[in-house]
Motif scaffolding. Structure first.
Motif, PDB file in Angstrom:
ATOM      1  N   LYS A   3       0.816  -1.208   0.000  1.00 60.71           N
ATOM      2  CA  LYS A   3       0.000   0.000   0.000  1.00 60.71           C
ATOM      3  C   LYS A   3       0.852   1.261   0.000  1.00 60.71           C
ATOM      4  O   LYS A   3       0.495   2.257  -0.606  1.00 60.71           O
ATOM      5  CB  LYS A   3      -0.930  -0.023   1.217  1.00 60.71           C
ATOM      6  N   LYS A   4       2.000   1.258   0.682  1.00 61.57           N
ATOM      7  CA  LYS A   4       2.876   2.420   0.743  1.00 61.57           C
ATOM      8  C   LYS A   4       4.295   1.965   0.439  1.00 61.57           C
ATOM      9  O   LYS A   4       4.911   1.268   1.229  1.00 61.57           O
ATOM     10  CB  LYS A   4       2.817   3.075   2.131  1.00 61.57           C
ATOM     11  N   GLY A   5       4.796   2.392  -0.712  1.00 65.38           N
ATOM     12  CA  GLY A   5       6.147   2.031  -1.074  1.00 65.38           C
ATOM     13  C   GLY A   5       6.277   0.558  -1.423  1.00 65.38           C
ATOM     14  O   GLY A   5       5.301  -0.166  -1.570  1.00 65.38           O
ATOM     15  N   ARG A   6       7.507   0.131  -1.562  1.00 66.92           N
ATOM     16  CA  ARG A   6       7.813  -1.253  -1.914  1.00 66.92           C
ATOM     17  C   ARG A   6       8.167  -2.029  -0.656  1.00 66.92           C
ATOM     18  O   ARG A   6       8.951  -1.567   0.174  1.00 66.92           O
ATOM     19  CB  ARG A   6       8.978  -1.282  -2.892  1.00 66.92           C
ATOM     20  N   THR A   7       7.607  -3.225  -0.514  1.00 64.01           N
ATOM     21  CA  THR A   7       7.946  -4.097   0.607  1.00 64.01           C
ATOM     22  C   THR A   7       9.145  -4.938   0.222  1.00 64.01           C
ATOM     23  O   THR A   7       9.069  -5.770  -0.688  1.00 64.01           O
ATOM     24  CB  THR A   7       6.764  -5.013   0.975  1.00 64.01           C
ATOM     25  N   PHE A   8      10.265  -4.741   0.897  1.00 64.91           N
ATOM     26  CA  PHE A   8      11.464  -5.525   0.629  1.00 64.91           C
ATOM     27  C   PHE A   8      11.492  -6.802   1.455  1.00 64.91           C
ATOM     28  O   PHE A   8      12.044  -7.808   1.032  1.00 64.91           O
ATOM     29  CB  PHE A   8      12.723  -4.699   0.923  1.00 64.91           C
ATOM     30  N   VAL A   9      10.929  -6.744   2.670  1.00 65.65           N
ATOM     31  CA  VAL A   9      10.874  -7.930   3.517  1.00 65.65           C
ATOM     32  C   VAL A   9       9.661  -7.787   4.438  1.00 65.65           C
ATOM     33  O   VAL A   9       9.357  -6.704   4.935  1.00 65.65           O
ATOM     34  CB  VAL A   9      12.182  -8.112   4.321  1.00 65.65           C
ATOM     35  N   ARG A  10       8.950  -8.874   4.629  1.00 66.05           N
ATOM     36  CA  ARG A  10       7.738  -8.870   5.442  1.00 66.05           C
ATOM     37  C   ARG A  10       8.065  -9.292   6.873  1.00 66.05           C
ATOM     38  O   ARG A  10       8.841 -10.227   7.103  1.00 66.05           O
ATOM     39  CB  ARG A  10       6.730  -9.860   4.824  1.00 66.05           C
ATOM     40  N   GLY A  11       7.479  -8.623   7.845  1.00 63.32           N
ATOM     41  CA  GLY A  11       7.663  -8.981   9.237  1.00 63.32           C
ATOM     42  C   GLY A  11       6.694 -10.061   9.677  1.00 63.32           C
ATOM     43  O   GLY A  11       5.750 -10.423   8.972  1.00 63.32           O
ATOM     44  N   ASP A  41       4.416  -3.237 -10.323  1.00 62.53           N
ATOM     45  CA  ASP A  41       4.723  -2.806 -11.690  1.00 62.53           C
ATOM     46  C   ASP A  41       6.047  -2.048 -11.793  1.00 62.53           C
ATOM     47  O   ASP A  41       6.340  -1.428 -12.818  1.00 62.53           O
ATOM     48  CB  ASP A  41       3.585  -1.967 -12.262  1.00 62.53           C
ATOM     49  N   ALA A  42       6.830  -2.087 -10.737  1.00 63.68           N
ATOM     50  CA  ALA A  42       8.180  -1.493 -10.715  1.00 63.68           C
ATOM     51  C   ALA A  42       8.177   0.023 -10.845  1.00 63.68           C
ATOM     52  O   ALA A  42       9.168   0.616 -11.263  1.00 63.68           O
ATOM     53  CB  ALA A  42       9.063  -2.123 -11.792  1.00 63.68           C
ATOM     54  N   LYS A  43       7.092   0.674 -10.441  1.00 61.04           N
ATOM     55  CA  LYS A  43       7.041   2.129 -10.512  1.00 61.04           C
ATOM     56  C   LYS A  43       7.506   2.800  -9.217  1.00 61.04           C
ATOM     57  O   LYS A  43       7.805   3.995  -9.215  1.00 61.04           O
ATOM     58  CB  LYS A  43       5.616   2.582 -10.837  1.00 61.04           C
ATOM     59  N   VAL A  44       7.536   2.039  -8.117  1.00 61.55           N
ATOM     60  CA  VAL A  44       7.902   2.615  -6.827  1.00 61.55           C
ATOM     61  C   VAL A  44       9.107   1.863  -6.260  1.00 61.55           C
ATOM     62  O   VAL A  44       9.088   0.636  -6.143  1.00 61.55           O
ATOM     63  CB  VAL A  44       6.731   2.542  -5.822  1.00 61.55           C
ATOM     64  N   ALA A  45      10.170   2.601  -5.919  1.00 58.60           N
ATOM     65  CA  ALA A  45      11.354   2.063  -5.236  1.00 58.60           C
ATOM     66  C   ALA A  45      12.069   0.995  -6.045  1.00 58.60           C
ATOM     67  O   ALA A  45      12.609   0.039  -5.507  1.00 58.60           O
ATOM     68  CB  ALA A  45      10.978   1.535  -3.852  1.00 58.60           C
ATOM     69  N   TRP A  56       7.946  -6.329 -14.379  1.00 60.89           N
ATOM     70  CA  TRP A  56       6.727  -6.536 -13.587  1.00 60.89           C
ATOM     71  C   TRP A  56       6.879  -7.813 -12.754  1.00 60.89           C
ATOM     72  O   TRP A  56       7.533  -8.748 -13.151  1.00 60.89           O
ATOM     73  CB  TRP A  56       5.485  -6.589 -14.472  1.00 60.89           C
ATOM     74  N   TRP A  57       6.240  -7.793 -11.576  1.00 59.01           N
ATOM     75  CA  TRP A  57       6.428  -8.838 -10.576  1.00 59.01           C
ATOM     76  C   TRP A  57       5.236  -9.774 -10.526  1.00 59.01           C
ATOM     77  O   TRP A  57       4.084  -9.352 -10.575  1.00 59.01           O
ATOM     78  CB  TRP A  57       6.649  -8.210  -9.198  1.00 59.01           C
ATOM     79  N   ARG A  58       5.533 -11.069 -10.391  1.00 60.04           N
ATOM     80  CA  ARG A  58       4.515 -12.101 -10.255  1.00 60.04           C
ATOM     81  C   ARG A  58       4.368 -12.555  -8.789  1.00 60.04           C
ATOM     82  O   ARG A  58       3.277 -12.800  -8.313  1.00 60.04           O
ATOM     83  CB  ARG A  58       4.900 -13.290 -11.146  1.00 60.04           C
ATOM     84  N   ILE A  59       5.495 -12.694  -8.098  1.00 59.21           N
ATOM     85  CA  ILE A  59       5.496 -13.116  -6.689  1.00 59.21           C
ATOM     86  C   ILE A  59       6.527 -12.273  -5.948  1.00 59.21           C
ATOM     87  O   ILE A  59       7.684 -12.191  -6.374  1.00 59.21           O
ATOM     88  CB  ILE A  59       5.843 -14.607  -6.538  1.00 59.21           C
TER      89      ILE A  59
END
Length: 332
Positions: A3-11, A41-45, A56-59
């Motif tokens: 929802k906000k920015g790109r998630t690099f790692v999930r807690g 879609d690789a538009k953020v971060a 573009w990302w699938r997973i």
């Protein structure tokens, strides 16, 4: 997409010691994804795309659905006579070339590639992808980026001066902290570098593994599997989760959940009924952790599959695949 920015790692946070609710959510998620699914879609971060290239990302770890962050999957597409932007990151990335040809510039060195090659962006690499030819090039990218994020290896970005240069000394050779001998390892694995073998899983060619010490890839293990028309793979059980990309053909997968019964020791309890997942060319199929899986090819066209998993499971003591049933071709 996050929802906000790109998630690099999930807690992972819970009020209880048992984490069964997370596995329940994961297993409830749809495991087959096609081209209609774009989670990022690789538009953020992101820093790789140029005006022409597309990613573009699938997973990925920012999925709204709880799937995995051990292996991420995205696509890079280069139109004829184009390139993307150069950038660097500490994590490795591996590119399976789906179509076209081109070359990489990694740390000022050129590496050419073509369809069916497996190409590695090595750890701590400044890299850029080029397509100087008249046909489009597309790559399936798999990587264990979140593993680096967990370990604090996040020094990445586009080329440029460092912050606070007056506080640091002159340049030093970064490769001093790399594993000895990595500069002699292959950065491109072509079909000629591999051998098809009949294994309990089926007709298989291994692209990367801990045993393949000539490849400069340490985080992702990959293989291709070719299942004849109307046949099936071996029925296999392993702890690592896995992403399968359907290169050609169609069929279905059966997956059996394995529950942990914790008594005086761990016991495995296998579900009596499997879940069934229809698959076709271009789909990704997710196999969750601690599952039994078997693939079946429809009549008419062989089922060709590319598989990727995070190698870290093997370093954690889960380096065995147990076969409850061998592929018919192996027994025959």
């Amino acid at each position: 997409m996050a929802k906000k920015g790109r998630t690099f790692v999930r807690g992972l946070t819970s009020e209880t010691y048992g984490l069964g609710e997370f596995r329940t959510r994961q297993l409830a998620s749809k495991r087959v994804r096609d081209d209609t699914v774009v989670v990022d879609d690789a538009k953020v971060a992101h820093s790789g795309d140029s005006e022409k290239s597309r990613t573009w990302w699938r997973i990925g770890p920012g999925d709204e659905e709880f799937l995995t962050q051990t292996v991420q999957v995205h696509f890079v597409q280069l139109p004829p006579r184009s390139s993307n932007h150069g950038h660097g990151h500490q994590n490795e990335a591996a590119f399976y070339i789906l179509e076209g040809r081109g070359y990489e510039i990694h740390d000022d060195q050129r590496y050419d590639w073509a369809k069916d090659d497996f190409v590695f962006v090595h750890t701590d690499s400044v890299h850029r992808h080029f397509n100087p030819y008249d046909e489009q090039a597309t790559a399936l990218v798999v990587k264990a980026k979140s593993t680096w994020m967990f370990m604090g290896l996040w020094q990445q970005g586009r080329s440029g001066p460092i912050d606070r240069p007056e506080e640091f000394g002159p340049r030093e050779d970064w490769s001093r902290v790399w594993t000895p001998g990595v500069l002699d390892r292959k950065k491109v694995i072509s079909p000629a570098d591999t051998t098809w073998e009949t294994t309990p899983l089926g007709r298989q060619r291994v692209l990367t593994s801990p045993e393949r010490t000539d490849a400069r890839l340490f985080s992702v293990d990959a293989y291709e599997l070719d299942i004849p028309t109307g046949s099936r793979s071996g029925k296999y059980w392993k702890m690592a989760d896995e992403v399968l990309y359907i290169l050609d053909g169609g069929g279905y997968a059966l997956q059996w959940e394995v529950e942990a019964e914790i008594a005086e020791k761990y016991y495995a309890r296998v579900a009596l009924e499997p879940t069934r997942h229809e698959i076709k060319k271009g789909d990704t199929l997710y196999v969750p952790q601690n599952h039994i899986c078997q693939l079946f090819a429809h009549d008419g066209t062989p089922l060709k599959v590319f598989s990727a998993q995070n190698r870290i499971f093997k370093h954690l003591g889960y380096d065995t695949v147990h076969y409850l049933e061998n592929a018919p071709e192996y027994e025959g």
